[in-house]
Design a protein around this motif. Structure first.
Motif, short mmCIF file in Angstrom:
data_model
loop_
_atom_site.label_atom_id
_atom_site.label_comp_id
_atom_site.label_asym_id
_atom_site.label_seq_id
_atom_site.Cartn_x
_atom_site.Cartn_y
_atom_site.Cartn_z
N LEU A 141 0.83 -1.21 0.00
CA LEU A 141 0.00 0.00 0.00
C LEU A 141 0.86 1.25 0.00
O LEU A 141 0.64 2.19 -0.78
N ALA A 142 1.86 1.26 0.88
CA ALA A 142 2.73 2.42 0.97
C ALA A 142 3.58 2.58 -0.29
O ALA A 142 3.75 3.69 -0.82
N HIS A 143 4.10 1.46 -0.80
CA HIS A 143 4.98 1.50 -1.97
C HIS A 143 4.23 1.93 -3.22
O HIS A 143 4.73 2.72 -4.02
N SER A 144 3.02 1.41 -3.40
CA SER A 144 2.24 1.72 -4.61
C SER A 144 1.52 3.05 -4.51
O SER A 144 1.14 3.63 -5.53
N GLY A 145 1.28 3.53 -3.28
CA GLY A 145 0.50 4.74 -3.12
C GLY A 145 -0.95 4.54 -3.51
O GLY A 145 -1.63 5.49 -3.95
N ALA A 146 -1.45 3.33 -3.35
CA ALA A 146 -2.83 3.01 -3.74
C ALA A 146 -3.82 3.92 -3.01
O ALA A 146 -3.76 4.04 -1.79
N THR A 147 -4.72 4.52 -3.76
CA THR A 147 -5.73 5.39 -3.16
C THR A 147 -7.04 4.67 -2.90
O THR A 147 -7.92 5.20 -2.23
N ASN B 197 -2.35 6.41 5.62
CA ASN B 197 -2.63 7.47 4.66
C ASN B 197 -2.83 6.97 3.24
O ASN B 197 -2.84 7.75 2.30
N ALA B 198 -2.95 5.65 3.10
CA ALA B 198 -3.02 5.08 1.75
C ALA B 198 -4.45 5.08 1.20
O ALA B 198 -4.84 5.95 0.44
N VAL B 199 -5.24 4.10 1.57
CA VAL B 199 -6.54 3.86 0.95
C VAL B 199 -7.59 4.84 1.45
O VAL B 199 -7.81 4.98 2.66
N ARG B 200 -8.26 5.51 0.50
CA ARG B 200 -9.37 6.41 0.85
C ARG B 200 -10.72 5.82 0.44
O ARG B 200 -11.75 6.21 0.96
N THR B 201 -10.69 4.88 -0.51
CA THR B 201 -11.93 4.28 -1.03
C THR B 201 -11.79 2.77 -0.98
O THR B 201 -10.78 2.21 -1.41
N LEU B 202 -12.84 2.12 -0.47
CA LEU B 202 -12.78 0.67 -0.28
C LEU B 202 -14.06 0.02 -0.79
O LEU B 202 -15.17 0.39 -0.38
N PHE B 203 -13.90 -0.95 -1.71
CA PHE B 203 -15.02 -1.73 -2.22
C PHE B 203 -14.85 -3.17 -1.74
O PHE B 203 -13.79 -3.76 -1.96
N VAL B 204 -15.90 -3.74 -1.13
CA VAL B 204 -15.81 -5.07 -0.55
C VAL B 204 -16.73 -6.03 -1.29
O VAL B 204 -17.95 -5.84 -1.34
N SER B 205 -16.14 -7.07 -1.87
CA SER B 205 -16.89 -8.11 -2.58
C SER B 205 -17.30 -9.20 -1.61
O SER B 205 -16.48 -9.69 -0.82
#
Length: 518
Positions: free
Chosen positions: A100-106, A127-135
């Motif tokens: 997450l930190a390395h990719s900067g995934a939002t 501080n990485a993920v701001r949006t989360l979709f759960v299947s």
């Protein structure tokens, strides 16, 4: 072959299959997903991602078990011009926190079963993920998270694909490597097209009548080609399985308990060995296999021959890499030389180089270099390793190979696994393959061990088949009869299992560490 200036790989696949809207693209444990439904759901997800604030070229972590939501997520991201970062589902929270930190995934797309470990990772990379979709959530969603199906249902399909080019960043795959931190390998929209055109169609000969089933999961480069790029490029059907590819789970799908019987199976040598050793191996008449593929590590000829004798089905062995996206050196159906990895795939150049950087003669072992149109752009944020691996259009694989006078290539181990015994290179794989010809041996791994004089000798770690005891002296004699005397393992240790990466590759460095600690 050339690609247009504007090219979006997801739109390319959708356009190919708009005449197959009702045909099953994917079959998983929840049922079938038609080609029309695949496009509709992917385009709706693309709209949902953009509406949630994800921007073009943003990275999105894709942490999902194999099921139809995986290709929807991958293709929906590509369609929106978003960059999915597909990651292994078997890792730890620390691993995901690093990614997450390395990719900067939002944003992240995650299976409900994997949500707890991702939440733990997110807490370590706040501080990485701001949006989360759960299947397929397994309980209440965390604050701010969206239900995958609900988000898709609430969105209109995105009207048009992002106007990407063949050179634009499309997706990342993290290398599974044996040592050090995983490397974020960046691929373009054009790269998967090349693998389908150069390997999936002409070498494997896949057609729309095939049902493809891959033991390698889609987060691996090998699995992505097997279960998405290749079959969708010809309109075939794909059988997906979320659980681990144990022999029993694989046999269940082979025999049609998953709703369809696969005609093409993609596996790895470790898996084929385990299945052949199973007392529940299906009869030839119970399956519909016409061909199998093997990659990940070199396939011992003995395994391939036993498999063909039982099923009447060839295993086409090849080698690919995360950096090249799929297979570039391969045997061909009807042209298989057991114990070799075949010949270069058309469209790829292969060179074997010595320590001086110059090509080696036939019969000599050299470092494997590849040049081809599916080469990754770089390792993200790692210029030193990028420069070491990607050299003037060539990719250094880290593998050792030799080529015979007929042009067939034979695997000789990894660059850091090769052993020098009495001043002569010894291939650990050659010794392992010989040990595995013994009827009591399930698996073997060979490393170097210093003897009392400080000289390197071969040591074998051996996993015996259940109920088939064999002694050290018997195995040493067995190898001596088949290889040059200096190659037989001076030391043998019997173990219950061998350390492996998540892709099933043997981690010989773990065995070397074990020796150093003794």
């Amino acid at each position: 072959m050339t690609l247009p200036d504007t090219f979006n790989f997801a739109e390319h696949l959708f356009a190919l299959n708009r005449g197959r809207a009702t045909k099953a693209a994917y079959v998983d444990d929840r049922g079938a997903l038609g080609y029309g439904q695949l496009e509709d759901r992917a385009r709706r997800l693309a709209a949902a991602l953009l509406a949630s604030g994800v921007r073009r070229e943003d990275r999105v972590l894709l942490l999902m078990l194999d099921g139809s939501d995986w290709p929807v997520s991958f293709l929906g991201s590509l369609y929106a011009g978003v960059v999915p970062v597909a990651v292994n589902t078997l890792l730890t929270a620390d691993d995901y926190a690093y990614m997450l930190a390395h990719s900067g995934a939002t944003a992240a797309l995650v299976s409900g079963a994997l949500l707890p470990v991702l939440q733990e990772a997110m807490a370590k990379a706040p501080n990485a993920v701001r949006t989360l979709f759960v299947s397929q959530p397994m309980g209440a969603l965390p604050d701010g998270a969206q239900n995958f199906d609900s988000a898709i249902a609430a969105s209109e399909p995105l009207a048009a694909p992002a106007a990407t080019t063949p050179q634009d960043h499309a997706f990342w795959l993290y290398s599974s490597g044996s040592t050090g931190k995983p490397k974020g390998t960046v691929h373009t929209h054009g790269n998967p097209w090349w693998t389908a055109e150069l390997y999936g169609k002409p070498v494997l000969g896949l057609t729309e009548d095939d049902v493809c089933f891959s033991a390698a999961k889609m987060y691996f480069a090998y699995g992505l080609g097997n279960a998405l790029t290749f079959p969708l490029s010809v309109g075939a059907t794909v059988l997906l399985m979320g659980e681990r590819p144990t022999p029993d789970a694989t046999f269940k799908r082979w025999t049609g308990q998953g709703g369809v019987k696969p005609t093409v199976f993609f596996g790895a040598p470790t898996g084929f060995a385990g299945m052949l050793a199973s007392p529940r191996l299906p009869a030839r008449e119970a399956v519909a296999l016409r061909m199998c593929s093997s990659a990940g590590e070199a396939l011992p000829g003995e395994i391939a021959q036993r498999f063909k004798a039982h099923f009447g089905c060839e295993i086409v062995d090849g080698i690919g890499s995360t950096e090249m996206l799929h297979i570039f050196l391969s045997n061909r159906p009807g042209d298989i030389r057991y114990g070799t990895t075949g010949k270069p795939v058309e469209g790829y150049e292969i060179e074997l180089r010595g320590e001086d950087g110059q090509p080696v003669a036939d019969g000599e072992v050299g470092d494997l270099y590849i040049k081809g149109p599916s080469t990754a752009v770089m390792y993200w944020g790692n210029p030193e390793k990028s420069a070491e691996t990607f050299r003037d259009g060539w990719t250094k694989s880290g593998d050792k190979y030799s080529r015979d006078a007929d042009g067939y290539y034979t695997y000789a181990g990894r660059s850091d696994d090769m052993l020098k015994v009495s001043g002569i290179y010894v291939s650990p794989f050659e010794v392992e393959a010989t040990l595995m010809q013994h009827p009591a041996v399930l698996e073997a791994a060979v490393i170097g061990k210093e003897d009392a004089d400080g000289l390197t000798k071969t040591k074998a770690y051996v996993v015996r088949k259940d109920g088939q005891p064999v002694g050290e002296d018997e195995l040493k004699a067995f190898v001596k009869e088949r290889l040059a005397p200096y190659k037989y393992p001076r030391f043998i240790e019997f173990v219950d299992e061998l350390p492996k990466t998540a892709t099933g590759k043997i981690q010989r460095f773990r065995l070397r560490e074990r020796e150093q600690q003794k």
